[in-house]
Motif scaffolding. Structure first.
Motif, short mmCIF file in Angstrom:
data_model
loop_
_atom_site.label_atom_id
_atom_site.label_comp_id
_atom_site.label_asym_id
_atom_site.label_seq_id
_atom_site.Cartn_x
_atom_site.Cartn_y
_atom_site.Cartn_z
N HIS A 85 -7.22 1.95 6.79
CA HIS A 85 -6.39 2.41 5.67
C HIS A 85 -7.24 3.05 4.57
O HIS A 85 -8.26 2.50 4.16
CB HIS A 85 -5.56 1.25 5.10
N LEU A 130 0.82 -1.21 0.00
CA LEU A 130 0.00 0.00 0.00
C LEU A 130 0.86 1.27 0.00
O LEU A 130 0.48 2.27 -0.61
CB LEU A 130 -0.96 0.00 1.19
N TYR A 171 -6.86 3.35 1.36
CA TYR A 171 -7.03 2.64 0.09
C TYR A 171 -7.76 1.31 0.19
O TYR A 171 -8.13 0.73 -0.82
CB TYR A 171 -5.67 2.39 -0.57
N TYR A 192 1.91 1.54 -3.56
CA TYR A 192 0.71 1.87 -4.32
C TYR A 192 0.41 3.36 -4.24
O TYR A 192 0.01 3.98 -5.22
CB TYR A 192 -0.45 1.04 -3.78
#
Length: 119
Positions: free
Chosen positions: A101, A67, A103, A70
């Protein structure tokens, strides 16, 4: 389209079979590591919506470290992807971290229940 990122070949197989049952008209790509997943996203996600099924526990780079990588991808990639984290371990710390989180749409338990995925 589905992108499965999981270091376990068995888990990828089970996830793919479950997805094929429920989403037979969607393409499914399987990758075994986070770096491979980031590279694939850079090369392939343009305008096609992609649902990422991301394992938390992986060697070298885990799901949370994925992440972080990302986050550095283009806005186009981030706009065209949805991330579900998947795990066979329901560690309270992982649950809290995934649910908070930005995302991550949701944390799903393995084996996957395709009904919990919204494309």
């Amino acid at each position: 389209m589905f992108l499965i990122i999981d270091d376990s070949e068995t888990d990828r197989l089970i996830t793919r079979l479950l997805l094929e049952d429920s989403y037979s008209n969607h393409k499914i790509v399987e990758l075994e590591g986070a770096q491979e997943g980031i590279a694939w996203l850079k090369r392939n996600v343009q305008s096609e919506k992609t649902c990422i099924l991301l394992d938390i526990k992986m060697p070298e780079i885990n799901g949370f470290e994925f992440l972080d990588l990302y986050d550095k991808l283009s806005d186009t990639v981030k706009h065209n992807t949805t991330i579900y984290m998947i795990s066979s371990s329901l560690d309270p710390n992982d649950i809290k971290r995934a649910n908070e989180h930005y995302y991550v749409k949701n944390l799903l338990e393995k084996p996957l229940n395709p009904d919990n995925i919204r494309l």
